[in-house]
Scaffold this motif. Structure first.
Motif, PDB file in Angstrom:
ATOM      1  N   TYR A   1       0.852  -1.137   0.001  1.00 27.66           N
ATOM      2  CA  TYR A   1      -0.122  -0.182   0.143  1.00 27.66           C
ATOM      3  C   TYR A   1       0.788   1.128   0.066  1.00 27.66           C
ATOM      4  CZ  TYR A   1      -4.310  -2.629   1.424  1.00 27.66           C
ATOM      5  OH  TYR A   1      -5.111  -3.649   1.371  1.00 27.66           O
ATOM      6  N   VAL A   2       0.493   2.242  -0.835  1.00 26.48           N
ATOM      7  CA  VAL A   2       1.177   3.400  -0.638  1.00 26.48           C
ATOM      8  C   VAL A   2       0.183   4.613  -0.357  1.00 26.48           C
ATOM      9  CG1 VAL A   2       2.424   5.130  -2.247  1.00 26.48           C
ATOM     10  CG2 VAL A   2       2.837   2.710  -2.477  1.00 26.48           C
ATOM     11  N   LEU A   3       0.580   5.248   0.824  1.00 24.94           N
ATOM     12  CA  LEU A   3      -0.476   6.464   1.269  1.00 24.94           C
ATOM     13  C   LEU A   3       0.206   7.639   0.423  1.00 24.94           C
ATOM     14  CD1 LEU A   3      -0.454   5.610   4.981  1.00 24.94           C
ATOM     15  CD2 LEU A   3      -2.357   5.110   3.124  1.00 24.94           C
ATOM     16  N   ILE A   4      -0.603   8.302  -0.064  1.00 25.45           N
ATOM     17  CA  ILE A   4      -0.134   9.843  -0.958  1.00 25.45           C
ATOM     18  C   ILE A   4       0.057  10.930   0.166  1.00 25.45           C
ATOM     19  CG2 ILE A   4      -0.775  11.108  -2.514  1.00 25.45           C
ATOM     20  CD1 ILE A   4      -0.427   8.255  -3.538  1.00 25.45           C
ATOM     21  N   LEU A   5      -0.818  10.864   1.322  1.00 24.33           N
ATOM     22  CA  LEU A   5      -0.854  11.942   2.146  1.00 24.33           C
ATOM     23  C   LEU A   5      -0.777  11.185   3.724  1.00 24.33           C
ATOM     24  CD1 LEU A   5      -3.162  14.526   0.686  1.00 24.33           C
ATOM     25  CD2 LEU A   5      -0.713  14.639   0.467  1.00 24.33           C
ATOM     26  N   PRO A   6       0.425  10.752   3.885  1.00 23.99           N
ATOM     27  CA  PRO A   6       0.286   9.794   5.464  1.00 23.99           C
ATOM     28  C   PRO A   6       0.187  10.524   6.551  1.00 23.99           C
ATOM     29  CG  PRO A   6       2.408  10.105   4.497  1.00 23.99           C
ATOM     30  CD  PRO A   6       1.671  10.671   3.618  1.00 23.99           C
ATOM     31  N   ARG A   7       0.510  11.806   6.545  1.00 21.39           N
ATOM     32  CA  ARG A   7       0.149  12.623   7.720  1.00 21.39           C
ATOM     33  C   ARG A   7      -1.066  13.372   8.031  1.00 21.39           C
ATOM     34  NH1 ARG A   7       5.184  14.348  10.017  1.00 21.39           N
ATOM     35  NH2 ARG A   7       7.085  13.832   8.867  1.00 21.39           N
ATOM     36  N   LYS A   8      -2.135  12.988   6.948  1.00 20.04           N
ATOM     37  CA  LYS A   8      -3.442  13.456   7.033  1.00 20.04           C
ATOM     38  C   LYS A   8      -4.369  12.691   7.339  1.00 20.04           C
ATOM     39  CE  LYS A   8      -2.195  17.667   4.798  1.00 20.04           C
ATOM     40  NZ  LYS A   8      -2.270  18.945   5.563  1.00 20.04           N
ATOM     41  N   SER A   9      -5.475  13.038   7.946  1.00 19.35           N
ATOM     42  CA  SER A   9      -6.483  12.219   8.727  1.00 19.35           C
ATOM     43  C   SER A   9      -7.243  11.356   7.463  1.00 19.35           C
ATOM     44  CB  SER A   9      -7.497  12.971   9.481  1.00 19.35           C
ATOM     45  OG  SER A   9      -8.042  13.964   8.845  1.00 19.35           O
ATOM     46  N   ILE A  10      -7.176  11.770   6.201  1.00 16.68           N
ATOM     47  CA  ILE A  10      -7.748  11.503   5.220  1.00 16.68           C
ATOM     48  C   ILE A  10      -6.655  11.418   4.087  1.00 16.68           C
ATOM     49  CG2 ILE A  10      -9.504  11.067   3.239  1.00 16.68           C
ATOM     50  CD1 ILE A  10     -11.578  12.678   5.360  1.00 16.68           C
ATOM     51  N   SER A  11      -6.231  10.210   3.699  1.00 11.39           N
ATOM     52  CA  SER A  11      -4.990  10.008   2.576  1.00 11.39           C
ATOM     53  C   SER A  11      -5.706   9.256   1.329  1.00 11.39           C
ATOM     54  CB  SER A  11      -4.100   9.538   3.165  1.00 11.39           C
ATOM     55  OG  SER A  11      -3.104   9.416   2.270  1.00 11.39           O
ATOM     56  N   PRO A  12      -5.311   9.555   0.341  1.00 10.59           N
ATOM     57  CA  PRO A  12      -5.456   8.838  -0.808  1.00 10.59           C
ATOM     58  C   PRO A  12      -4.489   7.627  -0.855  1.00 10.59           C
ATOM     59  CG  PRO A  12      -5.463  10.720  -1.650  1.00 10.59           C
ATOM     60  CD  PRO A  12      -5.102  10.966  -0.215  1.00 10.59           C
ATOM     61  N   LEU A  13      -4.591   6.405  -1.479  1.00 14.78           N
ATOM     62  CA  LEU A  13      -3.716   5.345  -1.400  1.00 14.78           C
ATOM     63  C   LEU A  13      -4.028   4.602  -2.682  1.00 14.78           C
ATOM     64  CD1 LEU A  13      -5.237   2.174  -0.683  1.00 14.78           C
ATOM     65  CD2 LEU A  13      -5.875   3.578   1.159  1.00 14.78           C
ATOM     66  N   ILE A  14      -2.856   3.794  -3.020  1.00 14.08           N
ATOM     67  CA  ILE A  14      -2.708   2.902  -4.209  1.00 14.08           C
ATOM     68  C   ILE A  14      -2.466   1.703  -3.854  1.00 14.08           C
ATOM     69  CG2 ILE A  14      -2.778   4.763  -5.828  1.00 14.08           C
ATOM     70  CD1 ILE A  14       0.138   4.218  -6.062  1.00 14.08           C
ATOM     71  N   SER A  15      -2.618   0.434  -4.256  1.00 10.93           N
ATOM     72  CA  SER A  15      -2.258  -0.597  -3.779  1.00 10.93           C
ATOM     73  C   SER A  15      -1.845  -1.638  -5.241  1.00 10.93           C
ATOM     74  CB  SER A  15      -3.151  -1.634  -3.137  1.00 10.93           C
ATOM     75  OG  SER A  15      -4.360  -1.679  -3.983  1.00 10.93           O
ATOM     76  N   LEU A  16      -0.755  -2.503  -4.939  1.00 13.77           N
ATOM     77  CA  LEU A  16      -0.240  -3.342  -6.057  1.00 13.77           C
ATOM     78  C   LEU A  16       0.249  -4.717  -5.296  1.00 13.77           C
ATOM     79  CD1 LEU A  16       0.208  -3.730  -9.017  1.00 13.77           C
ATOM     80  CD2 LEU A  16       2.448  -3.020  -8.637  1.00 13.77           C
ATOM     81  N   GLY A  17      -0.425  -5.796  -6.028  1.00 14.60           N
ATOM     82  CA  GLY A  17       0.389  -7.064  -5.029  1.00 14.60           C
ATOM     83  C   GLY A  17      -0.027  -8.230  -6.136  1.00 14.60           C
ATOM     84  N   GLY A  18      -0.087  -9.471  -5.420  1.00 16.59           N
ATOM     85  CA  GLY A  18      -0.273 -10.665  -6.138  1.00 16.59           C
ATOM     86  C   GLY A  18      -0.595 -11.776  -5.117  1.00 16.59           C
ATOM     87  N   GLY A  19      -0.898 -12.866  -5.477  1.00 15.20           N
ATOM     88  CA  GLY A  19      -1.273 -13.970  -4.574  1.00 15.20           C
ATOM     89  C   GLY A  19      -1.647 -15.257  -5.401  1.00 15.20           C
ATOM     90  N   TYR A  20      -2.433 -16.019  -4.745  1.00 18.18           N
ATOM     91  CA  TYR A  20      -2.856 -17.475  -5.307  1.00 18.18           C
ATOM     92  C   TYR A  20      -4.350 -17.395  -4.708  1.00 18.18           C
ATOM     93  CZ  TYR A  20      -2.599 -22.010  -6.609  1.00 18.18           C
ATOM     94  OH  TYR A  20      -3.002 -23.519  -7.179  1.00 18.18           O
ATOM     95  N   PHE A  21      -5.007 -17.970  -6.002  1.00 20.06           N
ATOM     96  CA  PHE A  21      -6.422 -18.397  -5.532  1.00 20.06           C
ATOM     97  C   PHE A  21      -6.429 -19.907  -5.355  1.00 20.06           C
ATOM     98  CE2 PHE A  21      -7.656 -14.324  -7.457  1.00 20.06           C
ATOM     99  CZ  PHE A  21      -8.753 -14.310  -6.987  1.00 20.06           C
ATOM    100  N   PHE A  22      -7.095 -20.192  -4.073  1.00 24.01           N
ATOM    101  CA  PHE A  22      -7.490 -21.698  -3.946  1.00 24.01           C
ATOM    102  C   PHE A  22      -8.788 -21.901  -4.313  1.00 24.01           C
ATOM    103  CE2 PHE A  22      -4.100 -20.632  -0.833  1.00 24.01           C
ATOM    104  CZ  PHE A  22      -3.282 -21.631  -0.946  1.00 24.01           C
ATOM    105  N   SER A  23      -9.026 -22.927  -4.900  1.00 20.14           N
ATOM    106  CA  SER A  23     -10.493 -23.205  -5.280  1.00 20.14           C
ATOM    107  C   SER A  23     -11.162 -24.358  -4.844  1.00 20.14           C
ATOM    108  CB  SER A  23     -10.413 -23.106  -7.072  1.00 20.14           C
ATOM    109  OG  SER A  23      -9.842 -24.089  -7.343  1.00 20.14           O
ATOM    110  N   GLN A  24     -12.376 -24.531  -4.718  1.00 23.26           N
ATOM    111  CA  GLN A  24     -13.069 -25.686  -4.549  1.00 23.26           C
ATOM    112  C   GLN A  24     -14.691 -25.810  -5.258  1.00 23.26           C
ATOM    113  OE1 GLN A  24     -14.637 -26.430  -0.365  1.00 23.26           O
ATOM    114  NE2 GLN A  24     -14.340 -28.722  -0.730  1.00 23.26           N
ATOM    115  N   TYR A  25     -14.771 -26.770  -6.027  1.00 27.11           N
ATOM    116  CA  TYR A  25     -15.856 -26.441  -6.908  1.00 27.11           C
ATOM    117  C   TYR A  25     -16.842 -27.810  -6.755  1.00 27.11           C
ATOM    118  CZ  TYR A  25     -18.590 -26.809 -11.316  1.00 27.11           C
ATOM    119  OH  TYR A  25     -19.835 -26.924 -12.169  1.00 27.11           O
ATOM    120  N   ARG A  26     -18.198 -27.538  -6.500  1.00 24.93           N
ATOM    121  CA  ARG A  26     -18.987 -28.811  -6.190  1.00 24.93           C
ATOM    122  C   ARG A  26     -20.334 -28.461  -7.063  1.00 24.93           C
ATOM    123  NH1 ARG A  26     -18.939 -30.025   0.303  1.00 24.93           N
ATOM    124  NH2 ARG A  26     -16.637 -30.284   0.533  1.00 24.93           N
TER     125      ARG A  26
END
Length: 220
Positions: A108-133
């Motif tokens: 997560y990247v906070l644009i205005l970290p010192r402010k009480s309301i701050s815009p943010l952007i996020s970038l990430g990845g991961g893995y999907f576990f699945s179960q199908y019935r």
């Protein structure tokens, strides 16, 4: 052969969950001086729009941790569980229930970290576990077909999003987050036919759900 394959999948899932538990402990109980500021628990309620025909949008809950690296930058680790009711209008699948459990991490990247309301952007990845019935009673076949099986394999994914962090109290923050996931899911179909033997077919499709996330961050 099928039992051995299922055992391998179960061992792989346990391995991923073990790594998640280890990272969770490291983030919640870091070495003294390692963290820029105290780590935080993160709870969220999310509306998941799958953007797939015959799939309904669902509400889902998740939890994770946030590990600040600097004033502007934080590492996150999160897991949730989505349950979709699949109708027979989806030609790739049989009517039934698909459960996806995304395990994700990123920054997560906070644009205005010192402010009480701050815009943010996020970038990430991961893995999907699945179960199908799927519902056996909905299957109509010719007598020669003695078994049909469909499964959806898990896969790696990436994600990006934007939103707002609203500081409520010294140890509590509210997150409003719009996020897009990107992955592909592989559908494996196995048909056992008395005349033709075992027939296997595999096809994949893009899965790009849009998430509307309401989160609560509690600093430890």
């Amino acid at each position: 052969m099928l039992i051995n394959f299922q055992d391998k999948r179960m061992r792989r899932k346990k391995k991923w969950l073990s790594w998640f538990a280890l990272l969770l402990l490291i983030v919640i109980f870091p070495e003294k001086g390692l963290a820029y500021r105290p780590s935080a628990l993160f709870l969220d309620l999310t509306r998941v729009d799958p953007e797939q025909k015959a799939w309904q949008s669902v509400w889902a809950a998740g939890f994770g941790v946030v590990f600040p690296l600097s004033r502007n930058l934080a590492f996150f680790l999160n897991i949730s569980r989505w349950g979709f009711e699949i109708s027979s209008r989806d030609s790739r699948l049989l009517a039934g229930r698909l459960t996806l459990s995304p395990l994700s991490s990123g920054l997560y990247v906070l644009i205005l970290p010192r402010k009480s309301i701050s815009p943010l952007i996020s970038l990430g990845g991961g893995y999907f576990f699945s179960q199908y019935r799927f519902k056996w009673e909905d299957i109509i076949t010719i007598p020669e077909i003695i078994r049909i099986n469909k499964k959806i394999n898990g896969n790696f994914s990436w994600q990006a999003g934007t939103g707002l962090r609203i500081q409520l109290f010294r140890r509590a923050s509210l997150w409003l987050h719009l996020e897009r996931y990107q992955t592909s899911l592989a559908v494996e179909t196995t048909i056992v036919d008395l005349n033709l033997g075992t027939i296997k077919k595999k096809e994949s499709f893009k899965f790009t759900p849009l998430l509307y996330r309401l989160g609560l961050q509690l600093n430890l």
